[in-house]
Design a protein around this motif. Structure first.
Motif, PDB file in Angstrom:
ATOM      1  N   SER A   1      -0.096   3.064   2.966  1.00  0.00           N
ATOM      2  CA  SER A   1       0.460   3.307   4.299  1.00  0.00           C
ATOM      3  C   SER A   1      -0.100   2.364   5.342  1.00  0.00           C
ATOM      4  N   VAL A   2      -1.190   1.676   5.035  1.00  0.00           N
ATOM      5  CA  VAL A   2      -1.828   0.803   6.027  1.00  0.00           C
ATOM      6  C   VAL A   2      -1.408  -0.657   5.840  1.00  0.00           C
ATOM      7  N   VAL A   3      -0.420  -0.922   4.992  1.00  0.00           N
ATOM      8  CA  VAL A   3      -0.032  -2.311   4.717  1.00  0.00           C
ATOM      9  C   VAL A   3       0.509  -2.973   5.974  1.00  0.00           C
ATOM     10  N   ALA A   4       1.356  -2.267   6.716  1.00  0.00           N
ATOM     11  CA  ALA A   4       1.921  -2.868   7.932  1.00  0.00           C
ATOM     12  C   ALA A   4       0.809  -3.189   8.936  1.00  0.00           C
ATOM     13  N   GLU A   5      -0.113  -2.267   9.082  1.00  0.00           N
ATOM     14  CA  GLU A   5      -1.250  -2.494   9.999  1.00  0.00           C
ATOM     15  C   GLU A   5      -2.103  -3.663   9.501  1.00  0.00           C
TER      16      GLU A   5
END
Length: 562
Positions: A534-538
């Motif tokens: 879930s933190v890939v975009a960040e």
């Protein structure tokens, strides 16, 4: 229902210790302390028959009780009782350690005084003048002094000599010092001799007194013996000695308080402990120090107030009672000071503040102020004193709303009132996580500190590390955040929070430590190993930021080859 949780810190609401001085003075007259003091005072009569023996044992026994009272007061238990102060037959060694602290202080004072002692200039000048005058006297002109070999012995009286002859000899002796008498021309300077004798007389005193205006007046300075005449002149201490004495005495109250709460002799002897207490208490520490010193002086001064004509069967128990009274009142005050500043000193307390309890009672007796029907129901039960019923209903409701801030806060408050430490710690942990997820990071850190005070063995669980570390990072506690996440992937290799932990580590490296290359490396690991996290975009956005920051750095200077 309020969305903003209200965590109340009652540190500022507690009554300052100076306003409670009358309570400390009356505390020794409460049943348990009074029985203790009166009983030991009565036992002190035995020391009269034993020539003062066993007084140290009585003091040792009482100091154990006084330290127990201070320790209980530091935790908020301000009513000494027999069932919570177990001193009978215990192995408390705090009084011995206190004696060690005082002994070290006196040794230091003795060493310093050896360098601070100075002779009195006026006395030294007078002694030098008298010595010079005496050195000019003929040996035969010195008046005989009984018991002193430096003077010629007086001729023993014959049996047919009466008191009149002795009186004539005494008058003759006095008249030879008379400055108005006739001068004897014997080839020597008689006036100088008489002047020297007069100076010696004024310095060392006369042998039998002098007659003035027909009346005898005994001299206050009796003839000095051989040792007295060669004693050192009067002395005094340099001004800096008193400053050093105060400086050395400053850590003593801190040492006593550390012994009460930690029973640690090394910390008590460490001067840094006093600095820790001064930082925590501020000016209050110096007030405590002044009161502590005044009590010690008062205990010493009481010895001179009781008339020596009193029977020891009255004076000894009375002195014992007064000494123990002052010590217990002072130690209870010092325990309350620890209680007042327990948050600054990081101390665990067993009960809440008096004003906190008063506020809680006032809130319980007041009309429900909340507009939420469920909270009104809980408050109504509290007004009736049905705390357990309120807890059951609240916990049942929270099975469906575990993330509700207001309900978590209410449950935490009710558990504190009930006093169940195990359930308080469990709810504090849940409440801390809810606060962190809601973005109330400072309050979450406050709850973490409360947990550590209540349970020193508390450790953040692996499932909670990410949330707690994020709150630490948000409150600029970068070191705490790094300590929490360090080695997380190795200790928990299959944990689902690893990508988010890596992202937090990248932010710590880039935003705080300015290690842009390291931050880029960590973000690349996230993108390569956990492409579905879930933190890939960040991570992608942060990667671009770090690359720009790295490119903006000035080029490194080329290495110079030797």
């Amino acid at each position: 229902m309020s969305a903003e949780p209200q965590i109340k810190i009652y540190q500022d609401d507690i009554t300052p210790f100076l306003q409670r001085l009358p309570a400390f003075l009356l505390l020794p007259f409460k049943p348990a302390p009074l029985i203790m003091i009166a009983g030991l005072s009565a036992l002190s009569i035995v020391t009269v028959f034993a020539f003062g023996m066993f007084r140290g044992l009585l003091m040792l026994f009482f100091l154990r009780y006084a330290y127990a009272v201070m320790e209980m007061a530091s935790m908020g238990k301000l009513e000494p009782k027999w069932d919570d102060i177990t001193i009978w037959g215990n192995k408390d060694k705090r009084p011995y350690k206190q004696n060690l602290v005082f002994l070290l202080y006196f040794v230091l004072m003795i060493v310093v005084s050896a360098y601070a002692i100075k002779p009195d200039a006026s006395v030294s000048a007078a002694a030098s003048k008298a010595a010079a005058a005496s050195s000019r006297l003929p040996a035969a002109s010195l008046q005989a002094s009984p018991g002193n070999d430096a003077y010629p012995a007086r001729r023993p009286a014959t049996p047919d000599e009466d008191d009149d002859s002795a009186e004539q000899d005494e008058q003759k002796t006095i008249s030879q010092y008379d400055m108005t008498g006739p001068k004897v021309s014997d080839g020597s300077d008689e006036a100088a001799r008489r002047l020297a004798m007069r100076e010696a007389e004024l310095t060392y005193g006369t042998q039998n007194g002098a007659k003035t205006n027909g009346m005898e007046e005994e001299s206050s300075n009796q003839p000095r013996g051989r040792m007295d005449r060669f004693m050192a002149p009067d002395v005094h201490f340099a001004k800096w000695f008193y400053l050093v004495a105060i400086l050395f005495a400053l850590p003593i109250p801190a040492a006593v308080m550390v012994l009460a709460i930690e029973d640690n002799a090394w910390r008590a002897l460490n001067p840094a402990t006093a600095l820790f207490f001064i930082r925590g208490m501020g000016a209050s520490y110096f007030v405590v120090w002044a009161i502590f010193g005044a009590v010690l002086l008062a205990i010493e001064g009481l010895r001179h107030l009781i008339p020596p004509t009193w029977s020891p069967f009255v004076s000894v128990p009375l002195m014992t009672f007064l000494n123990f009274y002052l010590i217990l009142a002072t130690y209870s005050m010092m325990g309350y000071v620890l209680y007042q500043y327990h948050q600054q000193l990081g101390l665990h307390v067993a009960v809440d503040f008096d004003t906190h309890r008063d506020k809680a009672k006032a809130q319980d007796n007041a009309a429900p102020a909340s507009s939420d029907p469920f909270i009104q129901r809980i408050d109504a039960l509290l007004m009736k004193g049905e705390l357990d019923a309120a807890l059951r209903i609240l916990e049942d409701e929270m099975r469906y709303e575990r993330g509700n801030l207001s309900l978590n806060e209410k449950l935490y408050q009710l558990l504190q009132r009930k006093g169940d430490e195990k359930r308080i710690c469990e709810q504090a942990r849940r409440y801390m996580l809810v606060l962190g997820k809601a973005g109330y990071h400072e309050k979450a850190m406050h709850m973490l500190n409360e947990l550590k005070k209540r349970d020193p063995a508390f450790e953040v669980q692996p499932d909670d590390i990410l949330q707690v570390a994020s709150s630490s990072f948000a409150t600029n506690d970068f070191k705490g955040a790094m300590n929490l996440i360090q080695g997380f992937d190795k200790k928990n290799p299959k944990h689902t929070d690893i990508p988010a932990v890596y992202m937090l580590a990248a932010r710590l490296s880039g935003d705080h430590f300015r290690k842009y290359a390291q931050a880029i490396s960590i973000v690349n690991v996230i993108l390569q190993r956990y492409p579905d996290a879930s933190v890939v975009a960040e991570a992608s956005t942060y990667l671009e930021k770090m690359q720009k920051m790295l490119a903006a750095l000035p080029p490194a200077a080329p290495a110079v080859s030797s």
